[in-house]
Design a protein around this motif. Structure first.
Motif, PDB file in Angstrom:
ATOM      1  N   PHE A 176       0.855  -1.186   0.000  1.00 47.11           N
ATOM      2  CA  PHE A 176       0.000   0.000   0.000  1.00 47.11           C
ATOM      3  C   PHE A 176       0.896   1.242   0.000  1.00 47.11           C
ATOM      4  O   PHE A 176       1.044   1.913   1.029  1.00 47.11           O
ATOM      5  N   PRO A 177       1.518   1.570  -1.132  1.00 51.04           N
ATOM      6  CA  PRO A 177       2.490   2.673  -1.144  1.00 51.04           C
ATOM      7  C   PRO A 177       1.886   4.027  -0.800  1.00 51.04           C
ATOM      8  O   PRO A 177       2.601   4.939  -0.391  1.00 51.04           O
ATOM      9  N   MET A 178       0.558   4.157  -0.923  1.00 55.14           N
ATOM     10  CA  MET A 178      -0.070   5.443  -0.608  1.00 55.14           C
ATOM     11  C   MET A 178       0.044   5.790   0.880  1.00 55.14           C
ATOM     12  O   MET A 178      -0.037   6.956   1.257  1.00 55.14           O
ATOM     13  N   LEU A 179       0.269   4.793   1.742  1.00 54.36           N
ATOM     14  CA  LEU A 179       0.390   5.070   3.174  1.00 54.36           C
ATOM     15  C   LEU A 179       1.591   5.953   3.481  1.00 54.36           C
ATOM     16  O   LEU A 179       1.577   6.734   4.426  1.00 54.36           O
ATOM     17  N   ASP A 180       2.630   5.828   2.659  1.00 54.21           N
ATOM     18  CA  ASP A 180       3.866   6.548   2.933  1.00 54.21           C
ATOM     19  C   ASP A 180       3.888   7.943   2.340  1.00 54.21           C
ATOM     20  O   ASP A 180       4.838   8.695   2.567  1.00 54.21           O
ATOM     21  N   CYS A 181       2.858   8.287   1.550  1.00 53.09           N
ATOM     22  CA  CYS A 181       2.869   9.616   0.923  1.00 53.09           C
ATOM     23  C   CYS A 181       1.509  10.283   1.038  1.00 53.09           C
ATOM     24  O   CYS A 181       1.117  11.065   0.170  1.00 53.09           O
ATOM     25  N   MET A 182       0.778   9.947   2.112  1.00 49.13           N
ATOM     26  CA  MET A 182      -0.581  10.452   2.256  1.00 49.13           C
ATOM     27  C   MET A 182      -0.639  11.973   2.319  1.00 49.13           C
ATOM     28  O   MET A 182      -1.525  12.606   1.726  1.00 49.13           O
ATOM     29  N   ASP A 183       0.298  12.592   2.987  1.00 45.52           N
ATOM     30  CA  ASP A 183       0.306  14.054   3.078  1.00 45.52           C
ATOM     31  C   ASP A 183       0.511  14.687   1.715  1.00 45.52           C
ATOM     32  O   ASP A 183      -0.146  15.683   1.365  1.00 45.52           O
ATOM     33  N   ASP A 184       1.423  14.108   0.925  1.00 38.92           N
ATOM     34  CA  ASP A 184       1.657  14.638  -0.415  1.00 38.92           C
ATOM     35  C   ASP A 184       0.402  14.489  -1.277  1.00 38.92           C
ATOM     36  O   ASP A 184       0.039  15.394  -2.029  1.00 38.92           O
ATOM     37  N   LEU A 185      -0.259  13.344  -1.170  1.00 38.57           N
ATOM     38  CA  LEU A 185      -1.467  13.117  -1.954  1.00 38.57           C
ATOM     39  C   LEU A 185      -2.574  14.092  -1.553  1.00 38.57           C
ATOM     40  O   LEU A 185      -3.324  14.589  -2.403  1.00 38.57           O
ATOM     41  N   ARG A 186      -2.660  14.379  -0.258  1.00 41.37           N
ATOM     42  CA  ARG A 186      -3.679  15.321   0.204  1.00 41.37           C
ATOM     43  C   ARG A 186      -3.410  16.726  -0.340  1.00 41.37           C
ATOM     44  O   ARG A 186      -4.336  17.460  -0.682  1.00 41.37           O
ATOM     45  N   LYS A 187      -2.149  17.100  -0.386  1.00 39.44           N
ATOM     46  CA  LYS A 187      -1.814  18.435  -0.909  1.00 39.44           C
ATOM     47  C   LYS A 187      -2.160  18.534  -2.390  1.00 39.44           C
ATOM     48  O   LYS A 187      -2.674  19.551  -2.850  1.00 39.44           O
ATOM     49  N   ILE A 188      -1.864  17.471  -3.146  1.00 39.74           N
ATOM     50  CA  ILE A 188      -2.157  17.492  -4.580  1.00 39.74           C
ATOM     51  C   ILE A 188      -3.658  17.579  -4.824  1.00 39.74           C
ATOM     52  O   ILE A 188      -4.111  18.263  -5.752  1.00 39.74           O
ATOM     53  N   SER A 189      -4.445  16.888  -4.002  1.00 44.17           N
ATOM     54  CA  SER A 189      -5.899  16.843  -4.214  1.00 44.17           C
ATOM     55  C   SER A 189      -6.647  17.910  -3.429  1.00 44.17           C
ATOM     56  O   SER A 189      -7.865  17.825  -3.285  1.00 44.17           O
ATOM     57  N   ASP A 190      -5.936  18.914  -2.930  1.00 43.01           N
ATOM     58  CA  ASP A 190      -6.582  20.018  -2.215  1.00 43.01           C
ATOM     59  C   ASP A 190      -7.200  20.970  -3.245  1.00 43.01           C
ATOM     60  O   ASP A 190      -6.491  21.667  -3.971  1.00 43.01           O
ATOM     61  N   LEU A 191      -8.522  21.008  -3.302  1.00 46.06           N
ATOM     62  CA  LEU A 191      -9.247  21.814  -4.309  1.00 46.06           C
ATOM     63  C   LEU A 191      -9.971  22.993  -3.682  1.00 46.06           C
ATOM     64  O   LEU A 191     -10.940  23.493  -4.241  1.00 46.06           O
ATOM     65  N   ARG A 192      -9.481  23.469  -2.547  1.00 49.38           N
ATOM     66  CA  ARG A 192     -10.251  24.478  -1.816  1.00 49.38           C
ATOM     67  C   ARG A 192     -10.138  25.886  -2.386  1.00 49.38           C
ATOM     68  O   ARG A 192     -11.006  26.709  -2.145  1.00 49.38           O
ATOM     69  N   VAL A 193      -9.103  26.186  -3.157  1.00 50.74           N
ATOM     70  CA  VAL A 193      -8.970  27.551  -3.681  1.00 50.74           C
ATOM     71  C   VAL A 193      -8.718  27.479  -5.190  1.00 50.74           C
ATOM     72  O   VAL A 193      -7.631  27.816  -5.666  1.00 50.74           O
ATOM     73  N   PRO A 194      -9.716  27.064  -5.978  1.00 49.05           N
ATOM     74  CA  PRO A 194      -9.495  26.917  -7.425  1.00 49.05           C
ATOM     75  C   PRO A 194      -9.226  28.229  -8.147  1.00 49.05           C
ATOM     76  O   PRO A 194      -8.666  28.211  -9.247  1.00 49.05           O
ATOM     77  N   ALA A 195      -9.604  29.346  -7.545  1.00 47.78           N
ATOM     78  CA  ALA A 195      -9.329  30.641  -8.187  1.00 47.78           C
ATOM     79  C   ALA A 195      -7.831  30.848  -8.374  1.00 47.78           C
ATOM     80  O   ALA A 195      -7.396  31.521  -9.317  1.00 47.78           O
ATOM     81  N   ASN A 196      -7.028  30.256  -7.509  1.00 48.36           N
ATOM     82  CA  ASN A 196      -5.573  30.417  -7.594  1.00 48.36           C
ATOM     83  C   ASN A 196      -4.950  29.590  -8.720  1.00 48.36           C
ATOM     84  O   ASN A 196      -3.759  29.721  -8.990  1.00 48.36           O
TER      85      ASN A 196
END
Length: 784
Positions: A176-196
């Motif tokens: 489960f390689p996603m366990l070791d990079c969960m923070d990075d994945l969360r940052k990539i999928s952060d869609l809270r400010v699409p205007a930027n």
């Protein structure tokens, strides 16, 4: 043993003891977390306790827990000897039976389950990881030396069972390689400010003008006038027909304008240079090209579950000095709120309908009551086929318009209906008439008020149309540019009329959210961290981890995933795979899906799709349709040619025959037009080809008419009575309420027919037996 071998064993042993001494034991002897065991980022140690510092978002909301059901384990090879037999040489061979008992005891340890949960392994992942780890430990030909020594120590009673944990976690993070990079994945999928996401638009001081009003209020007209007067401009519409209309209107007004849709690029400049004005479908608008004026039509579609992202992208990203937005008043407050996040103010212009329309107090109730200028609106092709046949059986001509028809055929049918010299005075259509066609309609007649829709989970369901949908359709009656200056709206059935009045009495629900969609760049970054995941799985994990604020939602991605799964086995790079999966195809059409698969396979071989290849695939040339099945196939072929053209603008070298394909597509459009003109003959041919099976009616469409005509003729046999039962208002109501699907209705019809045949066979057999017995009795009497 050689000196080199001894040195190797010593280094392995040294590394093992380095791991052992780095472990921090808790009281009671037990939990070892070695340095380098792969703790999730954002975690640190304090004394003997592992502390997890949460990644707190800017709005102080905790990160969303991932949906671990989407985590697909990566397969590991169990026959690869990592360290050879070093572990066995340092200790001894492992007893597999004893090892199995130890591993099962480890699995049952509540402390281990809790610690694993803190490190991202919930109960489901913990179980999957353990099954894989146990299989690995028992079956691999040569375990890593450090793991072999730990297991040997525990088997000999020299170690604690909890010492397995670091090695278990190491294995878990391999599958489960996603366990070791969960923070990075969360940052990539952060869609809270699409205007930027659109820095070029943010540096422009844009003026936003909202033209709000109902259908036929002139709101788009005013925006287009400003567009035509500008030095440069872009029109963004929801349909190819609308983009084509503005393209022609602009060029007719002496303003050179290009046309850009997913399948077409038309440059009016003979040298192929881009004009200052362009009319395009909204997905195709450029957010990098500067314009003086941009027009975004039908802004209320920003909340569309599948396409809303395109309106969000245009509204936030267009680099224009003036943004003219056209749409329902229900979107005003939301657009203001959205523009507040970009620091832009919204100027609102409101318009009233130019011609009135009224809701009648009587339903039509029978097709005998139709009048010139009537348009019957259905929500299924089966209803269209059924009603159009019944209309022409009454000696009336009707035009037919539905969504899957080619644009040329739709325009041809609209022209036929609008022509005052043409005997065709009735239109039968789906809600495809709601946008993009100018029609001379006096009266809109809703054949049904229930429409199939897709919910947030991607499930199909039957729902009563919304106020917004009802107004959009009803507004086609009595258009300002038509010969009817006042419009009328009613229903085919009396029961529906009260429901329609109730729907239209409500105000349109205000828009509250706008759609977003993961970009190719975001998925590429995901793929960098999860190289073994499929595209469909990447998208699922992205949506699971994505964070959006209250103004946005992630659009439905079921169609994207459907195509991704279809071509997963075909070797394509991620960017090409992503482009293929964004192709707009109808997944209900088997021939279109098969063609899509063949296109992708040919592309992966680096073999261009030539004109001869495409002609062989579609069996060109094609004949005129002889029945409805043929017509549906021709529509699918037209969609396949659309797919070729769409891909040709993304991969020009692999789809090089654009001009020739467009030429045969136009010929195909003419063939389909001819078929639609003769649609009643095609339906009749279809019924003849399938004896004993009536034309399917998926709703109330024409069923009461069918019954009443039978009643007038006075010819009701037993089979007619059963047919009447199937086509009665009860069946129609069940379909309308979503309790019975058209497929189930067809199945019931077949069962009725089958039962009837069985009854006839039984009666015939019984009659034969009785006749035989009677004759037998008579023959006995004669013998006496």
């Amino acid at each position: 043993m050689s000196v080199n071998r001894c040195l190797t064993l010593f280094s392995r042993l040294q590394r093992h003891f380095h791991h052992r001494t780095a472990c921090i034991g808790a009281a009671g002897g037990s939990c070892h977390v070695p340095a380098g065991s792969g703790l999730l980022r954002g975690q640190h140690r304090t004394g003997s306790v592992v502390v997890c510092s949460r990644n707190v978002s800017s709005d102080h909301s905790p990160p969303k827990a991932p949906d671990t059901s989407l985590f697909v384990p990566v397969s590991l090879k169990t026959d690869l000897a990592v360290d050879g037999s070093v572990g066995a040489e340092l200790t001894q061979q492992l007893n597999k039976d004893e090892l199995l008992k130890i591993l099962n005891r480890f699995y049952k340890r509540k402390e281990m389950q809790k610690l694993a949960s803190d490190h991202g392994l919930d109960a489901r992942l913990f179980h999957q990881a353990f099954i894989s780890f146990r299989k690995y430990a028992l079956e691999v030909t040569g375990l890593p030396a450090d793991l072999h020594i730990i297991l040997s120590d525990i088997c000999c009673g020299a170690g604690h069972i909890d010492d397995i944990y670091p090695y278990f976690m190491r294995h878990a993070k391999q599958i489960f390689p996603m366990l070791d990079c969960m923070d990075d994945l969360r940052k990539i999928s952060d869609l809270r400010v699409p205007a930027n996401w659109y820095p070029e638009a943010r540096v422009i001081e844009r003026k936003v003008i909202f033209h709000a009003g109902p259908t036929n209020s002139g709101k788009t007209y005013h925006a287009i006038q400003r567009y035509l007067a500008a030095k440069s401009g872009v029109y963004c519409g929801p349909l190819k027909l609308l983009a084509h209309e503005i393209f022609e209107k602009s060029n007719n007004a002496g303003v050179p304008c290009d046309l850009v849709t997913g399948e077409e690029r038309t440059f009016v400049n003979v040298e192929g240079r881009a004009s200052d004005h362009v009319a395009c479908t909204i997905e195709m608008c450029s957010v990098n090209t500067p314009y003086e004026v941009a027009v975004i039509d039908e802004i209320q579609m920003i909340r569309d579950p599948a396409r809303g992202w395109a309106w969000t992208r245009a509204l936030l990203g267009l680099c224009a000095e003036e943004i003219h937005i056209c749409g329902e008043p229900a979107a005003i407050d939301f657009v203001k709120e959205l523009m507040f996040t970009t620091g832009e103010e919204v100027e609102v212009h409101t318009y009233q309908r130019l011609t009135p329309f009224s809701i009648l107090d009587q339903a039509v109730e029978s097709l005998d009551n139709l009048r010139p200028g009537d348009c019957i609106v259905c929500f299924s092709k089966n209803d269209i086929y059924s009603i159009s046949r019944q209309i022409e059986a009454r000696g009336l001509e009707c035009a037919v318009i539905y969504g899957s028809l080619p644009p040329g055929t739709k325009l041809s049918q609209a022209k036929k209906f609008n022509d005052p010299d043409d005997p065709c005075k009735i239109l039968v259509a789906t809600d495809a008439i709601g946008m993009g066609l100018n029609l001379s309609i006096k009266r809109i007649i809703f054949n049904s008020l229930v429409k199939p829709s897709i919910n947030e989970k991607g499930e199909k369901q039957m729902e009563t149309i919304s106020t917004s949908q009802a107004l959009q359709i009803a507004g086609r009656a009595g258009r300002f540019s038509s010969k009817f200056k006042e419009g009328e709206v009613t229903t085919m059935y009396r029961d529906d009329l009260l429901v329609l009045k109730e729907i239209l009495s409500h105000s349109v629900d205000p828009i509250q959210t706008a759609g977003l969609h993961p970009t190719a760049e975001q998925l590429e970054m995901f793929a960098y961290h999860l190289p073994d995941a499929t595209l469909s799985n990447l998208v699922d994990i992205f949506v699971s981890l994505s964070q959006v604020d209250g103004l946005y939602f992630v659009c439905n991605i079921d169609d994207f995933k459907f195509l991704a799964d279809m071509i997963q086995h075909i070797p394509l790079n991620l960017r090409s795979r992503y482009v293929f999966c964004t192709a707009p195809i109808n997944k209900k059409q088997t021939f279109v899906c098969t063609s899509f698969l063949k296109f992708a396979r040919q592309f992966s071989r680096d073999e261009p799709l030539t004109f001869d290849w495409i002609c062989r695939h579609i069996s060109w040339p094609l004949a005129e349709p002889k029945n409805i099945k043929d017509l549906v196939h021709l529509e699918a072929v037209h969609d396949v040619l659309d797919l070729y053209l769409w891909l040709s603008y993304r991969f020009m070298d692999m789809f090089p025959e654009t001009a020739l394909v467009r030429q045969i597509q136009q010929e195909l459009d003419d063939i389909i037009q001819q078929g639609v003109r003769n649609i009643t003959r095609l339906i009749r041919a279809t019924d003849t080809a399938v004896p004993g099976q009536a034309t399917v009616k998926s709703g109330k469409a024409g069923s009461s008419d069918l019954i009443s005509s039978r009643g007038q003729s006075g010819q009701r046999g037993q089979s007619g009575q059963k047919g009447e039962m199937m086509n009665s208002s009860l069946a129609g109501r069940l379909v309308r309420d979503g309790l019975l699907t058209p497929d189930l209705l067809r199945q019931l019809q077949r069962e009725w027919s089958k039962d009837q045949k069985q009854d006839d066979t039984t009666r015939h057999a019984h009659g034969t037996e009785q006749h035989y017995n009677n004759n037998k009795g008579k023959s006995k009497k004669k013998k006496k």
